[in-house]
Write a protein that holds these residues in place. Structure first.
Motif, PDB file in Angstrom:
ATOM      1  N   THR A  12     -33.156   6.307  15.385  1.00 50.16           N
ATOM      2  CA  THR A  12     -32.583   7.451  15.151  1.00 50.16           C
ATOM      3  C   THR A  12     -31.640   7.595  14.106  1.00 50.16           C
ATOM      4  O   THR A  12     -31.372   6.180  13.623  1.00 50.16           O
ATOM      5  N   THR A  14     -28.151   9.366  11.939  1.00 47.74           N
ATOM      6  CA  THR A  14     -27.153  10.560  11.769  1.00 47.74           C
ATOM      7  C   THR A  14     -27.305  11.290  10.753  1.00 47.74           C
ATOM      8  O   THR A  14     -27.209  10.813   9.574  1.00 47.74           O
ATOM      9  N   ILE A  15     -27.156  12.621  11.387  1.00 49.62           N
ATOM     10  CA  ILE A  15     -27.132  13.838  10.183  1.00 49.62           C
ATOM     11  C   ILE A  15     -26.030  14.443  10.154  1.00 49.62           C
ATOM     12  O   ILE A  15     -25.352  14.750  10.976  1.00 49.62           O
ATOM     13  N   MET A 222     -31.669  18.377  15.767  1.00 48.21           N
ATOM     14  CA  MET A 222     -30.758  17.304  16.351  1.00 48.21           C
ATOM     15  C   MET A 222     -30.092  17.280  17.688  1.00 48.21           C
ATOM     16  O   MET A 222     -30.037  18.390  18.128  1.00 48.21           O
ATOM     17  N   GLN A 249     -27.712  13.201  15.921  1.00 48.66           N
ATOM     18  CA  GLN A 249     -28.715  12.400  15.676  1.00 48.66           C
ATOM     19  C   GLN A 249     -30.159  13.080  15.799  1.00 48.66           C
ATOM     20  O   GLN A 249     -30.323  13.870  16.561  1.00 48.66           O
ATOM     21  N   HIS A 250     -31.094  12.531  14.786  1.00 46.02           N
ATOM     22  CA  HIS A 250     -32.386  12.857  15.072  1.00 46.02           C
ATOM     23  C   HIS A 250     -33.279  11.858  14.842  1.00 46.02           C
ATOM     24  O   HIS A 250     -32.901  10.680  14.329  1.00 46.02           O
TER      25      HIS A 250
END
Length: 424
Positions: A12, A14-15, A222, A249-250
């Motif tokens: 994963t 973080t965006i 996400m 998160q994606h």
């Protein structure tokens, strides 16, 4: 008996997605990240590594259009110093910041320097920053990338960007709104105007998006972890004067919905190679994501070409008209598509006293061919040799920066935060 097949779980990332419905400025970006949970004390500790005395980062809770938000206010540092791009590069590289903070901050100021160079028609090394070289702009930019690091953000994305209209006052006098610098920085980025005389998107905010955002569009897929609003100065009549950020998160490696795009195409059998090259260049200059030509065999066995233009919906009408104008075609078709652009940033290295710009992404760097060509012409070296030297120089600079950052962080740990006092 063999075991079950491997089922590796995608990692994963973080965006951060910036929603620029009322534009974006440096203080609004920083305020939104603080509002989303970035620890102000950690941000200040990173900022204090800059050799930039006399500032204070204050945080205020406020309301804009009834929406709770955080304002990031830089106080003090009211010097009249006009800093050059080289001065700011030295300020950042000597600060022993984490490597990703250094790379992101340098990328933002490089975008600003490139635009100032183009607007004032002088080399980058002679560019003098006015507003964006002051304490507040430096703290806003480095503070924003520091906040991204505190939140562990791996990738930045953004919505289309709102801008104002009319005129604004700047160091150079009265300028159109959005300012010439902001317009240049927003080249290739989906934007739209609002009927307000307020400067919704500043050059600092535009530079942050231009340098850091990997894509533009609706909020990406996400699992949302946090969100926040950064407030601007004053109220707007029609909407909250805020920039929103959503953190989540994606999965990396799992293919999810991409950025919406359109592929415009037209078949051509009566244009010259020069016309095709002109049409491709004109489409790219007009904001297309990409443009290319493929050879085909058309009806009656005639050799021809297909012109392809990849764009978003905002540029659709303008590019459709441009294809008609540049090729004389009788029709253009469109196909809905998606794109997954990789995160990238800009860096630079020096070869034989000349600057070579580097496009950086996924742990590798690719030199800009125009700069490689210039160095090869000046030195008589082969193009592939110059490109290899540029890549090696970039790898060496990253290794040196990482080593210096590690030593700086070790020193801070050993001194128990002896340099953590607020600047005078």
């Amino acid at each position: 008996m063999s075991g079950p097949p491997s089922t590796a779980t995608p990692s994963t990332a973080t965006i951060a997605w910036f929603h620029c419905f009322a534009g974006i400025a440096g203080d609004m970006a920083l305020g939104s990240l603080i509002d989303a949970g970035a620890d102000v004390s950690e941000i200040r500790l990173l900022l204090q590594r800059l050799s930039l005395p006399g500032w204070e980062l204050a945080v205020e809770q406020s309301l804009r259009g009834g929406v709770a938000c955080t304002r990031a206010l830089v106080r003090g540092g009211g010097d009249a110093v006009v800093r050059t791009h080289a001065h700011i590069v030295g300020l950042i590289t000597e600060a022993a910041l984490p490597s990703r903070v250094t790379e992101r901050a340098l990328a933002v100021f490089r975008r600003l320097a490139d635009v100032e160079s183009a607007l004032h028609r002088r080399p980058v090394d002679q560019v003098h920053f006015h507003e964006v070289g002051g304490h507040d702009a430096i703290i806003d930019i480095v503070g924003t990338v520091a906040a991204l690091e505190v939140l562990g953000v791996d990738e930045v994305t953004a919505s289309p960007v709102a801008t104002g209209t009319g005129t604004v006052r700047a160091a150079h006098g009265i300028l159109p709104n959005p300012s010439p610098a902001a317009v240049r920085l927003l080249t290739g980025i989906p934007t739209y105007g609002r009927a307000t005389g307020i400067e919704l998107t500043t050059p600092t905010g535009a530079a942050l998006l231009a340098a850091l955002s990997a894509s533009f569009g609706p909020m990406p897929a996400m699992v949302i972890a946090a969100s926040g609003f950064g407030g601007g100065a004053g109220e707007l009549d029609e909407l909250p004067n805020c920039t929103q950020v959503v953190i989540g998160q994606h999965q990396v490696g799992a293919i999810g919905p991409g950025q919406p795009a359109l592929v415009l195409e037209t078949n051509l059998d009566d244009v010259t190679g020069e016309q095709l090259a002109y049409a491709v260049a004109a489409a790219l200059d007009a904001g297309a994501f990409d443009a290319w030509v493929t050879p085909v065999t058309m009806k009656k066995g005639r050799p021809g070409h297909v012109l392809h233009v990849l764009t978003d919906a905002i540029h659709l009408d303008a590019l459709r008209r441009l294809i008609h104008t540049t090729t004389g075609t009788f029709g253009v078709r469109a196909t809905a598509s998606e794109r997954w652009p990789a995160a990238r940033s800009l860096d630079q290295v020096m070869l034989d006293g000349m600057v070579v710009r580097m496009k950086v992404g996924y742990g590798r760097a690719k030199p800009e061919f125009e700069d490689i060509e210039r160095v090869a012409t000046a030195t008589g070296a082969a193009v592939h040799e110059v490109a290899s030297r540029a890549e090696e120089a970039w790898r060496l600079s990253r290794h040196t920066a990482a080593s210096d950052s590690h030593r700086g962080e070790s020193h801070d740990s050993e001194s128990h935060g002896g340099d953590a006092a607020a600047p005078a």
